[in-house]
Each structure stands twice: as structure tokens, then as C-alpha cells.
Write an enzyme that holds these catalytic residues in place. Structure first.
Site, PDB file in Angstrom:
ATOM      1  N   ARG A 173      37.587  -3.783  -2.285  1.00  0.00           N
ATOM      2  CA  ARG A 173      36.987  -5.016  -1.773  1.00  0.00           C
ATOM      3  C   ARG A 173      37.112  -6.160  -2.780  1.00  0.00           C
ATOM      4  NH1 ARG A 173      32.852  -4.686   2.187  1.00  0.00           N
ATOM      5  NH2 ARG A 173      31.499  -6.120   1.056  1.00  0.00           N
ATOM      6  N   ARG A 177      42.926 -11.302  -9.936  1.00  0.00           N
ATOM      7  CA  ARG A 177      43.915 -12.392  -9.868  1.00  0.00           C
ATOM      8  C   ARG A 177      44.185 -13.002 -11.233  1.00  0.00           C
ATOM      9  NH1 ARG A 177      39.324 -15.411  -7.273  1.00  0.00           N
ATOM     10  NH2 ARG A 177      39.660 -14.619  -5.186  1.00  0.00           N
ATOM     11  N   ARG A 281      21.353  -6.576  -9.363  1.00  0.00           N
ATOM     12  CA  ARG A 281      21.614  -8.022  -9.468  1.00  0.00           C
ATOM     13  C   ARG A 281      20.332  -8.813  -9.272  1.00  0.00           C
ATOM     14  NH1 ARG A 281      25.553  -8.449  -4.082  1.00  0.00           N
ATOM     15  NH2 ARG A 281      24.106  -7.478  -2.636  1.00  0.00           N
ATOM     16  N   GLU A 301      17.347  -6.605  -7.077  1.00  0.00           N
ATOM     17  CA  GLU A 301      17.777  -5.608  -6.096  1.00  0.00           C
ATOM     18  C   GLU A 301      17.871  -4.231  -6.744  1.00  0.00           C
ATOM     19  OE1 GLU A 301      20.678  -7.797  -3.597  1.00  0.00           O
ATOM     20  OE2 GLU A 301      21.621  -5.845  -3.416  1.00  0.00           O
ATOM     21  N   TYR A 349      31.148   0.298   6.807  1.00  0.00           N
ATOM     22  CA  TYR A 349      30.793  -0.701   5.796  1.00  0.00           C
ATOM     23  C   TYR A 349      31.372  -2.051   6.236  1.00  0.00           C
ATOM     24  CZ  TYR A 349      30.231  -2.103   0.802  1.00  0.00           C
ATOM     25  OH  TYR A 349      29.871  -2.683  -0.383  1.00  0.00           O
ATOM     26  N   ASP A 351      31.472  -6.120   7.067  1.00  0.00           N
ATOM     27  CA  ASP A 351      30.941  -7.437   6.730  1.00  0.00           C
ATOM     28  C   ASP A 351      30.601  -8.175   8.026  1.00  0.00           C
ATOM     29  OD1 ASP A 351      30.858  -7.442   3.971  1.00  0.00           O
ATOM     30  OD2 ASP A 351      32.969  -7.971   3.770  1.00  0.00           O
TER      31      ASP A 351
HETATM   32  P1  FAD Z   1      21.825  -4.975  11.447  1.00  0.00           P
HETATM   33  O1  FAD Z   1      21.806  -6.360  10.906  1.00  0.00           O
HETATM   34  O2  FAD Z   1      21.341  -3.869  10.587  1.00  0.00           O
HETATM   35  O3  FAD Z   1      20.994  -4.984  12.810  1.00  0.00           O
HETATM   36  C1  FAD Z   1      20.567  -3.812  13.440  1.00  0.00           C
HETATM   37  C2  FAD Z   1      19.238  -4.122  14.107  1.00  0.00           C
HETATM   38  O4  FAD Z   1      18.873  -2.993  14.914  1.00  0.00           O
HETATM   39  C3  FAD Z   1      18.112  -4.317  13.110  1.00  0.00           C
HETATM   40  O5  FAD Z   1      17.467  -5.554  13.349  1.00  0.00           O
HETATM   41  C4  FAD Z   1      17.175  -3.146  13.370  1.00  0.00           C
HETATM   42  O6  FAD Z   1      15.812  -3.465  13.203  1.00  0.00           O
HETATM   43  C5  FAD Z   1      17.485  -2.817  14.824  1.00  0.00           C
HETATM   44  N1  FAD Z   1      17.175  -1.432  15.178  1.00  0.00           N
HETATM   45  C6  FAD Z   1      17.609  -0.313  14.567  1.00  0.00           C
HETATM   46  N2  FAD Z   1      17.093   0.771  15.150  1.00  0.00           N
HETATM   47  C7  FAD Z   1      16.314   0.332  16.172  1.00  0.00           C
HETATM   48  C8  FAD Z   1      15.479   0.980  17.126  1.00  0.00           C
HETATM   49  N3  FAD Z   1      15.348   2.307  17.142  1.00  0.00           N
HETATM   50  N4  FAD Z   1      14.803   0.229  18.025  1.00  0.00           N
HETATM   51  C9  FAD Z   1      14.906  -1.132  17.996  1.00  0.00           C
HETATM   52  N5  FAD Z   1      15.662  -1.796  17.101  1.00  0.00           N
HETATM   53  C10 FAD Z   1      16.358  -1.073  16.200  1.00  0.00           C
HETATM   54  N6  FAD Z   1      28.252  -9.196   4.986  1.00  0.00           N
HETATM   55  C11 FAD Z   1      28.994 -10.293   4.683  1.00  0.00           C
HETATM   56  O7  FAD Z   1      29.860 -10.679   5.474  1.00  0.00           O
HETATM   57  N7  FAD Z   1      28.777 -10.992   3.525  1.00  0.00           N
HETATM   58  C12 FAD Z   1      27.818 -10.641   2.623  1.00  0.00           C
HETATM   59  O8  FAD Z   1      27.645 -11.314   1.594  1.00  0.00           O
HETATM   60  C13 FAD Z   1      27.027  -9.481   2.915  1.00  0.00           C
HETATM   61  N8  FAD Z   1      26.070  -9.083   2.055  1.00  0.00           N
HETATM   62  C14 FAD Z   1      25.318  -7.994   2.346  1.00  0.00           C
HETATM   63  C15 FAD Z   1      24.327  -7.613   1.452  1.00  0.00           C
HETATM   64  C16 FAD Z   1      23.530  -6.512   1.717  1.00  0.00           C
HETATM   65  C17 FAD Z   1      22.477  -6.105   0.739  1.00  0.00           C
HETATM   66  C18 FAD Z   1      23.739  -5.766   2.908  1.00  0.00           C
HETATM   67  C19 FAD Z   1      22.897  -4.567   3.214  1.00  0.00           C
HETATM   68  C20 FAD Z   1      24.719  -6.144   3.812  1.00  0.00           C
HETATM   69  C21 FAD Z   1      25.523  -7.260   3.545  1.00  0.00           C
HETATM   70  N9  FAD Z   1      26.500  -7.689   4.441  1.00  0.00           N
HETATM   71  C22 FAD Z   1      27.276  -8.789   4.137  1.00  0.00           C
HETATM   72  C23 FAD Z   1      26.750  -6.964   5.717  1.00  0.00           C
HETATM   73  C24 FAD Z   1      25.978  -7.559   6.896  1.00  0.00           C
HETATM   74  O9  FAD Z   1      24.597  -7.498   6.646  1.00  0.00           O
HETATM   75  C25 FAD Z   1      26.293  -6.746   8.141  1.00  0.00           C
HETATM   76  O10 FAD Z   1      27.666  -6.667   8.382  1.00  0.00           O
HETATM   77  C26 FAD Z   1      25.647  -7.265   9.432  1.00  0.00           C
HETATM   78  O11 FAD Z   1      24.466  -7.973   9.234  1.00  0.00           O
HETATM   79  C27 FAD Z   1      25.396  -6.073  10.318  1.00  0.00           C
HETATM   80  O12 FAD Z   1      24.925  -6.443  11.582  1.00  0.00           O
HETATM   81  P2  FAD Z   1      24.504  -5.296  12.597  1.00  0.00           P
HETATM   82  O13 FAD Z   1      24.100  -5.975  13.856  1.00  0.00           O
HETATM   83  O14 FAD Z   1      25.551  -4.263  12.656  1.00  0.00           O
HETATM   84  O15 FAD Z   1      23.269  -4.549  11.910  1.00  0.00           O
HETATM   85  N1  UDP Z   2      31.242  -3.790  -7.988  1.00  0.00           N
HETATM   86  C1  UDP Z   2      31.235  -3.585  -9.350  1.00  0.00           C
HETATM   87  N2  UDP Z   2      30.782  -4.586 -10.164  1.00  0.00           N
HETATM   88  C2  UDP Z   2      30.322  -5.748  -9.684  1.00  0.00           C
HETATM   89  C3  UDP Z   2      30.344  -5.954  -8.295  1.00  0.00           C
HETATM   90  C4  UDP Z   2      30.807  -4.945  -7.468  1.00  0.00           C
HETATM   91  O1  UDP Z   2      31.620  -2.527  -9.806  1.00  0.00           O
HETATM   92  O2  UDP Z   2      29.899  -6.621 -10.479  1.00  0.00           O
HETATM   93  C5  UDP Z   2      31.737  -2.683  -7.138  1.00  0.00           C
HETATM   94  C6  UDP Z   2      30.612  -1.801  -6.602  1.00  0.00           C
HETATM   95  O3  UDP Z   2      31.078  -0.483  -6.522  1.00  0.00           O
HETATM   96  C7  UDP Z   2      30.388  -2.346  -5.218  1.00  0.00           C
HETATM   97  C8  UDP Z   2      31.828  -2.690  -4.816  1.00  0.00           C
HETATM   98  O4  UDP Z   2      32.421  -3.183  -6.024  1.00  0.00           O
HETATM   99  O5  UDP Z   2      29.816  -1.419  -4.353  1.00  0.00           O
HETATM  100  C9  UDP Z   2      31.945  -3.722  -3.740  1.00  0.00           C
HETATM  101  O6  UDP Z   2      31.270  -4.891  -4.149  1.00  0.00           O
HETATM  102  P1  UDP Z   2      30.760  -5.970  -3.125  1.00  0.00           P
HETATM  103  O7  UDP Z   2      30.243  -7.126  -3.889  1.00  0.00           O
HETATM  104  O8  UDP Z   2      31.819  -6.186  -2.132  1.00  0.00           O
HETATM  105  O9  UDP Z   2      29.551  -5.168  -2.450  1.00  0.00           O
HETATM  106  P2  UDP Z   2      28.458  -5.603  -1.354  1.00  0.00           P
HETATM  107  O10 UDP Z   2      27.209  -5.851  -2.120  1.00  0.00           O
HETATM  108  O11 UDP Z   2      28.981  -6.835  -0.645  1.00  0.00           O
HETATM  109  O12 UDP Z   2      28.368  -4.435  -0.467  1.00  0.00           O
END
Ligand code: FAD
Ligand code: UDP
Length: 370
Positions: A173, A177, A281, A301, A349, A351
Site C-alpha cells: 500500500r 519514490r 499514531r 490510536e 481491507y 479503502d
Molecule cells: P463501515 O463503515 O464499518 O459500516 C458498517 C456499518 O454497519 C456500521 O455503521 C455498523 O454499525 C453497521 N452494522 C454492523 N453490524 C450491524 C448489525 N448487526 N446491525 C445493524 N448495523 C450493523 N479508507 C480510506 O479511503 N482512507 C483512509 O484514510 C482510511 N482510513 C481508515 C482508518 C481506520 C482506522 C479504519 C478502520 C479504516 C480506514 N479506512 C480508510 C477505510 C474506511 O473506513 C472503509 O473503507 C469504509 O468506511 C468502510 O465502509 P463500510 O460501509 O464497508 O463499513
Molecule cells: N506502515 C508502516 N509504517 C508507517 C505506516 C504504515 O510500517 O509509518 C505499514 C503498516 O504495516 C500498515 C501498512 O503499512 O498496516 C499500511 O499502512 P496504511 O497507512 O495504508 O494503513 P491504514 O491505517 O490506512 O490501514
């Protein structure tokens, strides 16, 4: 029994909300439920001190797909934010992702040629023909110095597993560069919704019936009966009552703090890449929207293993869990009126842009079929 809805959509995250929007636009009747007290799933923002706090972790929207970029921009305007996190390794600061600034900070190399030579030498020292895990992949990709200072500790905290036990794709991911460019992503489009992600969720769900605080499993039969089809975005194994065993997920604990200071760390994210610091972080939310508020909100976190009372954030896509997920997906095929989508139900996994892309695709298929 009469069906009141075409679709019951379990989960108001990006998958559920995008699917509901598309189907409603096409004249279908949708009911969206969510067990949380707010809509939006993990992109939800909570306003604190006039700052949009990314309540479930920092979310930066990025995509190469113009259709998806235009789609999200039709609900809310995006700002010019570019993600440029900084790594703190035992008090030393490095730019991310791995680029000419990082190489200068590590080795004082000043040209791409010098940097490449240093990395190549390190790669050769540990070369593995076909890398089978994250550690081998990283050593083949960036060499030992970067692996030890910027990857190993962070990764082992994040996943609670050794680099040798993790799939190689996770590290793919990250860009590498040979330019002085701290942009964490390579995508053409990037930004944060002006006014926060809730505006995107509100736009998607406008005019759609949404019931919050409703757990699907508290009333599965009754709820399912009300619609022709169920779109489920919760945990894959939970849908089948864990009948084949538990899938593993990685969870996080967020320690949100309000600080009486205007600017705590000067950037949205600082990654603590050593193993000893217990959090991965610190996020300072105001920087996502160039905020000038008098106070600031930061979030530490802490990664942890998922257990039943925690939120499942990341699927663990190792061989064992992938095999189990496959078996659950086979069970799903036996139910024609059931659609699984999103990070949890597909055990992927994903985005945000990928989730939206998947939901648009499924909606398109549905409209062609029925
Ligand atoms: P979710 O957002 O998890 O939605 C699922 C919903 O279903 C939830 O609201 C939950 O409450 C509901 N649900 C589950 N079970 C039930 C049940 N039994 N009854 C009723 N409701 C239920 N993506 C990016 O593109 N850029 C980023 O920088 C990025 N950062 C991230 C950082 C973190 C810490 C995490 C965890 C994810 C990150 N993502 C990022 C990914 C992004 O959050 C997801 O791709 C996206 O939000 C997923 O959407 P979803 O609808 O699949 O799931
Ligand atoms: N990662 C790392 N160092 C960093 C940031 C990320 O080793 O400073 C690694 C780590 O294994 C992480 C993966 O790169 O799970 C992907 O990072 P990304 O920022 O895409 O993770 P996200 O938080 O978006 O899931």
C-alpha cells in the site's frame, strides 16, 4: 406477509449509504438500519471545539477514478488536503512515505542515484526470490534501515503479529519514490469533505428512511421479512452465527483529548514507528481542514486484538482467515436474496473509494437484473 421495502440495508456506512442512494434514485424503496446511534459507519465525525473529529480514525479520501471523485463531489465539496504524515522513531523525525526527504534524513543522500545505490545494496544483502510475507516483501522493497526504523515496530503494533506472519500485500500500500514528494498517496484526486464526512453521509442518505440504534440480530427474522432483499454490511461470520468459527479482526482504541493549545504537532498525523510507544499514531484533527480554532483535539490510536465487546476495524487477511472467509462466502451463495458488501461483510481491507466503487457496481447489477 406484504413486503414494505425492496431492500433492507444493514449498516449505514459508505457501502450501505451508497447502495441505498443509487437504488432510491432508481425508484426502489429502501430501509437502512444501523446498530450505532449515528449514520456513516467509520467515516463518522463528531464535532468537538468546532473541529470535525474523525471518531473512528483518520480518513483521507483518495482515488484515481474520476467517476467516483465526481460522485462524492456531487454531495459535498472537497478541500485541497494532502496527507503528509511524519514518522517519529525514538525522537527522530522522518518524512513519509519513503521518498528523497526520508533518504536524506536517514543517510544524507542528496540525489536519486545515491539513494537508489544505498537501498539496492541493502536489498541485495537480504534478497529473497519470491517474498512470502510482509517482512520479506519490505526487505526486498526498501532494505533493512527503512524496515527497522519505519516499518517493523509500527507494523507489529498495528497487527499484533510478527512481520513474518503477515501477508505481503499490506506493505504494498505504501509508495516508494525517488522525488522530494511527501504525498502519502499516488492517486490523482485527494481531499477531505469541507465541513466533514457527515455531509457526505447526509447527502447519500437524503430522503431515505434510516433507523438508528437497531441491531439486525436482535430481530433478524422480522426485519428480513419486510424486504425483498437484504443488503448486509456487518461482520461476515456474525451473519452465520459464527457456525464455522470466528474470523479474526484487528481492533483499535481511540484516546481522544482536547488540549488547550492552538497547534500541538503541526500536522494531521505523526506515526510512532518504534515498538515501545504503545500507540501507533497521534492525529490532530484540525489540520484536515486547516483549522485555526483556539483549542485542538488529538487522538492516540492503540491497536488491539478484537474481542466481542470491541469494534472490528481491520480484517486479518492471512491464509487461515482467508480460508475461513471463503467458506462463509460459500454459505452466502445459498441465499439468493442476500447481498454482502463492504469491509466487514466481504472481509476485505477496502479503502473508501473501493467501497463506493463496489456499492455502485452492485447497484448497477441489481438494476439490470430486476
Ligand atoms: P463501515 O463503515 O464499518 O459500516 C458498517 C456499518 O454497519 C456500521 O455503521 C455498523 O454499525 C453497521 N452494522 C454492523 N453490524 C450491524 C448489525 N448487526 N446491525 C445493524 N448495523 C450493523 N479508507 C480510506 O479511503 N482512507 C483512509 O484514510 C482510511 N482510513 C481508515 C482508518 C481506520 C482506522 C479504519 C478502520 C479504516 C480506514 N479506512 C480508510 C477505510 C474506511 O473506513 C472503509 O473503507 C469504509 O468506511 C468502510 O465502509 P463500510 O460501509 O464497508 O463499513
Ligand atoms: N506502515 C508502516 N509504517 C508507517 C505506516 C504504515 O510500517 O509509518 C505499514 C503498516 O504495516 C500498515 C501498512 O503499512 O498496516 C499500511 O499502512 P496504511 O497507512 O495504508 O494503513 P491504514 O491505517 O490506512 O490501514
Amino acid at each position: 406477509m406484504d413486503k414494505n421495502y425492496d431492500y433492507l440495508i444493514v449498516g449505514s456506512g459508505l457501502f450501505g449509504a451508497t447502495f441505498a442512494h443509487q437504488m432510491t434514485k432508481a425508484g426502489k424503496k429502501c430501509l437502512v438500519i444501523d446498530k450505532r446511534e449515528h449514520a456513516g459507519g467509520n467515516i463518522y465525525c463528531k464535532e468537538i471545539e468546532n473541529i470535525n473529529v474523525h471518531w473512528y480514525g483518520p480518513h483521507i479520501f483518495h482515488t484515481n477514478d474520476k467517476e467516483i471523485w465526481d460522485f462524492v463531489n456531487s454531495f459535498v465539496e472537497f478541500n485541497r488536503f494532502i496527507y503528509t504524515p511524519v514518522a517519529n522513531y525514538k525522537g527522530e523525525l522522518y518524512n513519509l512515505p519513503f521518498n528523497m526527504n526520508t533518504f536524506y534524513q536517514l543517510w544524507k543522500t542528496k540525489t536519486p542515484e545515491e539513494a537508489k545505490a544505498t537501498i539496492d545494496k541493502q536489498i541485495k544483502a537480504n534478497l529473497v526470490k519470491s517474498p512470502k510475507n510482509l517482512e520479506e516483501q519490505a526487505l526486498n522493497f526498501v532494505g533493512e534501515d527503512i524496515y527497522l526504523k519505519l516499518i517493523k515496530g509500527y507494523t507489529e503494533k498495528q497487527w499484533g503479529r510478527k512481520g513474518t506472519e503477515l501477508p505481503a500485500f499490506i506493505i504494498k500500500r505504501l509508495p516508494l519514490r525517488f522525488t522530494f514528494d511527501n504525498n502519502y498517496f499516488n492517486d490523482k484526486y485527494q481531499g477531505i469533505p469541507i465541513g466533514g464526512y457527515n455531509k457526505l453521509t447526509e447527502g447519500l442518505l437524503k430522503g431515505i428512511e434510516v433507523r438508528l440504534g437497531v441491531d439486525f440480530f436482535a430481530n433478524k427474522q422480522e426485519l428480513s421479512k419486510q424486504a425483498h432483499k437484504v443488503v448486509y454490511t456487518g461482520k461476515l461470520d456474525e451473519y452465520f452465527n459464527y457456525s464455522l468459527g470466528h474470523l479474526k479482526y484487528r481492533s483499535l482504541e481511540f484516546d481522544h483529548q482536547v488540549l488547550d493549545t492552538e497547534n500541538y504537532q503541526g500536522t494531521a498525523a505523526v506515526n510512532y514507528t518504534d515498538f515501545e510507544t504503545p500507540y501507533t499514531r497521534i492525529i490532530e484533527h484540525k489540520h484536515f481542514e486547516f483549522g485555526k480554532q483556539a483549542k485542538t483535539v488529538i487522538t492516540k490510536e492503540y491497536p488491539q486484538e478484537w474481542t466481542t465487546n470491541k469494534e472490528p476495524y481491520y480484517p486479518i487477511n492471512d491464509t487461515e482467515n482467508e480460508e475461513l472467509a471463503k467458506k462463509y462466502k460459500k454459505l452466502k451463495e445459498l441465499e439468493p436474496n442476500l447481498i454482502f458488501g463492504g469491509r466487514l461483510a466481504e472481509y476485505k481491507y477496502y479503502d473508501m473509494h473501493q467501497v463506493i466503487g463496489a456499492a455502485l457496481h452492485v447497484a448497477k447489477n441489481e438494476l439490470n437484473v430486476r
